[in-house]
Motif scaffolding. Structure first.
Motif, PDB file in Angstrom:
ATOM      1  N   VAL A 172       0.800  -1.230   0.000  1.00  0.00           N
ATOM      2  CA  VAL A 172       0.000   0.000   0.000  1.00  0.00           C
ATOM      3  C   VAL A 172       0.835   1.283   0.000  1.00  0.00           C
ATOM      4  O   VAL A 172       0.460   2.263  -0.653  1.00  0.00           O
ATOM      5  CB  VAL A 172      -0.992  -0.018   1.190  1.00  0.00           C
ATOM      6  CG1 VAL A 172      -1.753   1.295   1.285  1.00  0.00           C
ATOM      7  CG2 VAL A 172      -1.972  -1.184   1.033  1.00  0.00           C
ATOM      8  N   PRO A 173       1.995   1.338   0.690  1.00  0.00           N
ATOM      9  CA  PRO A 173       2.749   2.603   0.695  1.00  0.00           C
ATOM     10  C   PRO A 173       3.202   3.075  -0.677  1.00  0.00           C
ATOM     11  O   PRO A 173       3.525   4.258  -0.851  1.00  0.00           O
ATOM     12  CB  PRO A 173       3.961   2.278   1.587  1.00  0.00           C
ATOM     13  CG  PRO A 173       3.493   1.190   2.481  1.00  0.00           C
ATOM     14  CD  PRO A 173       2.590   0.359   1.626  1.00  0.00           C
ATOM     15  N   MET A 174       3.211   2.202  -1.663  1.00  0.00           N
ATOM     16  CA  MET A 174       3.655   2.617  -2.988  1.00  0.00           C
ATOM     17  C   MET A 174       2.690   3.608  -3.632  1.00  0.00           C
ATOM     18  O   MET A 174       3.071   4.333  -4.564  1.00  0.00           O
ATOM     19  CB  MET A 174       3.833   1.396  -3.888  1.00  0.00           C
ATOM     20  CG  MET A 174       5.003   0.496  -3.502  1.00  0.00           C
ATOM     21  SD  MET A 174       6.611   1.345  -3.513  1.00  0.00           S
ATOM     22  CE  MET A 174       6.832   1.626  -5.276  1.00  0.00           C
ATOM     23  N   ILE A 175       1.455   3.685  -3.156  1.00  0.00           N
ATOM     24  CA  ILE A 175       0.505   4.655  -3.717  1.00  0.00           C
ATOM     25  C   ILE A 175       1.039   6.064  -3.538  1.00  0.00           C
ATOM     26  O   ILE A 175       1.190   6.833  -4.501  1.00  0.00           O
ATOM     27  CB  ILE A 175      -0.878   4.513  -3.050  1.00  0.00           C
ATOM     28  CG1 ILE A 175      -1.484   3.138  -3.322  1.00  0.00           C
ATOM     29  CG2 ILE A 175      -1.821   5.613  -3.534  1.00  0.00           C
ATOM     30  CD1 ILE A 175      -2.765   2.881  -2.551  1.00  0.00           C
ATOM     31  N   LEU A 320      16.104   5.948   0.839  1.00  0.00           N
ATOM     32  CA  LEU A 320      15.389   5.791   2.109  1.00  0.00           C
ATOM     33  C   LEU A 320      14.939   7.138   2.669  1.00  0.00           C
ATOM     34  O   LEU A 320      13.866   7.243   3.266  1.00  0.00           O
ATOM     35  CB  LEU A 320      16.274   5.085   3.125  1.00  0.00           C
ATOM     36  CG  LEU A 320      16.298   3.554   3.098  1.00  0.00           C
ATOM     37  CD1 LEU A 320      17.039   3.031   4.321  1.00  0.00           C
ATOM     38  CD2 LEU A 320      14.902   2.969   3.036  1.00  0.00           C
ATOM     39  N   GLY A 321      15.755   8.158   2.483  1.00  0.00           N
ATOM     40  CA  GLY A 321      15.377   9.482   2.962  1.00  0.00           C
ATOM     41  C   GLY A 321      14.141  10.009   2.253  1.00  0.00           C
ATOM     42  O   GLY A 321      13.265  10.628   2.877  1.00  0.00           O
ATOM     43  N   THR A 322      14.050   9.762   0.942  1.00  0.00           N
ATOM     44  CA  THR A 322      12.868  10.176   0.190  1.00  0.00           C
ATOM     45  C   THR A 322      11.634   9.448   0.687  1.00  0.00           C
ATOM     46  O   THR A 322      10.583  10.055   0.913  1.00  0.00           O
ATOM     47  CB  THR A 322      13.071   9.895  -1.314  1.00  0.00           C
ATOM     48  OG1 THR A 322      14.241  10.571  -1.766  1.00  0.00           O
ATOM     49  CG2 THR A 322      11.873  10.365  -2.132  1.00  0.00           C
ATOM     50  N   ARG A 323      11.796   8.144   0.851  1.00  0.00           N
ATOM     51  CA  ARG A 323      10.670   7.360   1.355  1.00  0.00           C
ATOM     52  C   ARG A 323      10.269   7.812   2.760  1.00  0.00           C
ATOM     53  O   ARG A 323       9.079   7.924   3.075  1.00  0.00           O
ATOM     54  CB  ARG A 323      11.037   5.883   1.359  1.00  0.00           C
ATOM     55  CG  ARG A 323      10.057   4.973   2.073  1.00  0.00           C
ATOM     56  CD  ARG A 323       8.663   4.983   1.442  1.00  0.00           C
ATOM     57  NE  ARG A 323       7.749   4.253   2.298  1.00  0.00           N
ATOM     58  CZ  ARG A 323       7.562   2.938   2.236  1.00  0.00           C
ATOM     59  NH1 ARG A 323       8.223   2.217   1.350  1.00  0.00           N
ATOM     60  NH2 ARG A 323       6.708   2.357   3.056  1.00  0.00           N
ATOM     61  N   LEU A 339      11.267  -1.186   4.939  1.00  0.00           N
ATOM     62  CA  LEU A 339      10.754  -2.187   4.007  1.00  0.00           C
ATOM     63  C   LEU A 339      10.754  -1.688   2.567  1.00  0.00           C
ATOM     64  O   LEU A 339      10.361  -2.428   1.648  1.00  0.00           O
ATOM     65  CB  LEU A 339       9.319  -2.577   4.384  1.00  0.00           C
ATOM     66  CG  LEU A 339       9.107  -3.244   5.745  1.00  0.00           C
ATOM     67  CD1 LEU A 339       7.619  -3.428   6.006  1.00  0.00           C
ATOM     68  CD2 LEU A 339       9.835  -4.577   5.813  1.00  0.00           C
ATOM     69  N   HIS A 340      11.205  -0.462   2.347  1.00  0.00           N
ATOM     70  CA  HIS A 340      11.049   0.180   1.048  1.00  0.00           C
ATOM     71  C   HIS A 340      11.614  -0.628  -0.123  1.00  0.00           C
ATOM     72  O   HIS A 340      10.912  -0.825  -1.131  1.00  0.00           O
ATOM     73  CB  HIS A 340      11.668   1.578   1.083  1.00  0.00           C
ATOM     74  CG  HIS A 340      11.541   2.321  -0.202  1.00  0.00           C
ATOM     75  ND1 HIS A 340      10.322   2.552  -0.817  1.00  0.00           N
ATOM     76  CD2 HIS A 340      12.476   2.894  -1.011  1.00  0.00           C
ATOM     77  CE1 HIS A 340      10.513   3.231  -1.942  1.00  0.00           C
ATOM     78  NE2 HIS A 340      11.803   3.438  -2.079  1.00  0.00           N
ATOM     79  N   PRO A 341      12.852  -1.129  -0.072  1.00  0.00           N
ATOM     80  CA  PRO A 341      13.337  -1.918  -1.224  1.00  0.00           C
ATOM     81  C   PRO A 341      12.473  -3.138  -1.515  1.00  0.00           C
ATOM     82  O   PRO A 341      12.226  -3.476  -2.677  1.00  0.00           O
ATOM     83  CB  PRO A 341      14.757  -2.319  -0.804  1.00  0.00           C
ATOM     84  CG  PRO A 341      15.160  -1.300   0.220  1.00  0.00           C
ATOM     85  CD  PRO A 341      13.899  -0.966   0.957  1.00  0.00           C
ATOM     86  N   LEU A 342      11.984  -3.799  -0.453  1.00  0.00           N
ATOM     87  CA  LEU A 342      11.102  -4.945  -0.654  1.00  0.00           C
ATOM     88  C   LEU A 342       9.761  -4.516  -1.235  1.00  0.00           C
ATOM     89  O   LEU A 342       9.173  -5.236  -2.058  1.00  0.00           O
ATOM     90  CB  LEU A 342      10.887  -5.681   0.672  1.00  0.00           C
ATOM     91  CG  LEU A 342      12.087  -6.428   1.239  1.00  0.00           C
ATOM     92  CD1 LEU A 342      11.744  -7.019   2.601  1.00  0.00           C
ATOM     93  CD2 LEU A 342      12.535  -7.525   0.289  1.00  0.00           C
TER      94      LEU A 342
END
Length: 384
Positions: A172-175, A320-323, A339-342
């Protein structure tokens, strides 16, 4: 290709969303509520939503600063959805329950229900909400005020995404990340190009006249992705669309587990990234900017390549900073950041699965209807 060159490419690809996100986060604001005088019709298509519909309706009825009517379209639910809404409607005349007609051939369920809801609405502005969206008390007034002051015919925002399971947090965070990291919102506002049109189908406010002029959901009747197709339709007809920060205006829990998330994101993939032209580009941007830095960093450290390791580390930290900046701004769980790369790999796996294996990707079953995930949607209908 040397590790240093790979690291440099990864750094460039990580910097792109970092710059866009910095600009977007600076200009995307939560609108302030203000009395606008006109009635806002809050329209909620519902099919088998007994678990959430009462909270959704009560939140919509609690709207302030703007007069509202709330209409729920029961789309042949087999649970207690209609009974729950009927009970609430008996206590509040602002709430109505309508029965959505049987689904015709060539339509997707949500679009058909939204057309029926719009036909029953009396408001000057139509606020379409998914049945799992909990509107904040100021949400309707803020969206209506922004539409009035900006002159936008369509206004949308991404509600705060509620995620409790690992499967939700991997998908869901990819939205928000894709919208804020890769959509040039300033250019979207300045340019009439339909390709830049964007919205979140969970929450869209549309002027009644503009909805009628464009055909609204009826003009995109085969689509499973109204968040993409509606704003592009408006842009094609010379109408203005806009995005606002929506995390303070509403909240939504889209899915409950990984299998629901996979099916949900698969069902409209072919209308987003999963095309032969688009997906290779998106793979380069996403994998190259958010997964490659970690792979190059590991290889450089193993081989003692100091310069490559430094560049790769910079790329990884920027990614990671952007995320992190996006996640914290939109009030999503901070635990999703590492978890961002995954999450990027999961998103790409969903898209490639739909593109390369449409027959094996199968059919996404949604609210009792199933849709092919790799072709133009032709729902296999349940009775009604």
């Amino acid at each position: 290709m040397t590790l240093a060159l790979l690291a440099l490419i990864a750094l460039a690809l990580a910097l792109l969303p970092a710059v866009l996100a910095a600009v977007n986060l600076a200009i995307l604001r939560t609108p302030e509520p203000a009395p606008t005088g006109g009635l806002v019709s809050i329209l909620i298509p519902a099919r088998n939503e007994a678990a959430v519909i009462e909270g959704t309706v009560r939140a919509a009825l609690a709207s302030r600063f703007v007069p509202v009517e709330v209409i729920v379209g029961d789309d042949h639910s087999t649970d207690e959805t209609a009974a729950i809404v009927a009970r609430l409607a008996a206590a509040d005349p602002r709430l109505r329950l309508i029965a959505v007609p049987a689904l015709p051939e060539g339509w997707t369920g949500k679009n058909h229900a939204c057309v029926a809801l719009a036909a029953a609405a009396r408001g000057e502005r139509l606020l379409f909400l998914d049945a799992d969206v909990t509107l904040a008390p100021d949400g309707a007034a803020a969206l209506a005020a922004h539409a009035a002051t900006s002159g936008a015919d369509l206004v949308s925002g991404v509600p705060r995404q509620v995620m409790e399971t690992l499967g939700e947090r991997l998908t869901v965070p990819m939205i928000d990340f894709l919208m804020l990291g890769y959509l040039p919102i300033a250019l979207m506002r300045a340019s009439p190009r339909p390709s830049l049109g964007a919205a979140c189908g969970q929450m869209i406010l549309i002027g009644r006249g503009a909805y009628a002029a464009t055909g609204g959901h009826g003009a995109i009747r085969t689509s499973l992705h109204d968040g993409v197709r509606l704003p592009r339709l408006f842009c094609e007809q010379g109408l203005r669309t806009d995005l606002v920060a929506g995390h303070a205006l509403a909240a939504c829990r889209m899915y409950r587990n990984f299998s629901q998330s996979w099916a949900g994101f698969s069902k409209n993939a072919h209308e987003g990234m999963a095309t032969p032209m688009a997906l290779p580009v998106w793979t380069l941007l996403l994998f190259g900017g958010h997964v490659l830095p970690w792979l190059v960093l590991a290889a450089a450290l193993a081989l003692g390549a100091g310069n490559a390791a430094a560049l790769a580390l910079a790329a990884a930290l920027i990614s990671l900073g952007t995320r992190a900046a996006i996640t914290l701004r939109v009030a999503e769980p901070a635990a999703t950041i590492p978890l961002h790369p995954l999450a990027v790999c999961t998103a790409l796996a969903i898209q490639w699965n739909v593109l390369l294996r449409p027959s094996r990707a199968g059919r996404a079953v949604w609210k009792g209807r199933s849709y092919a995930v790799g072709a133009a949607p032709k729902p296999q209908r349940e009775p009604g």
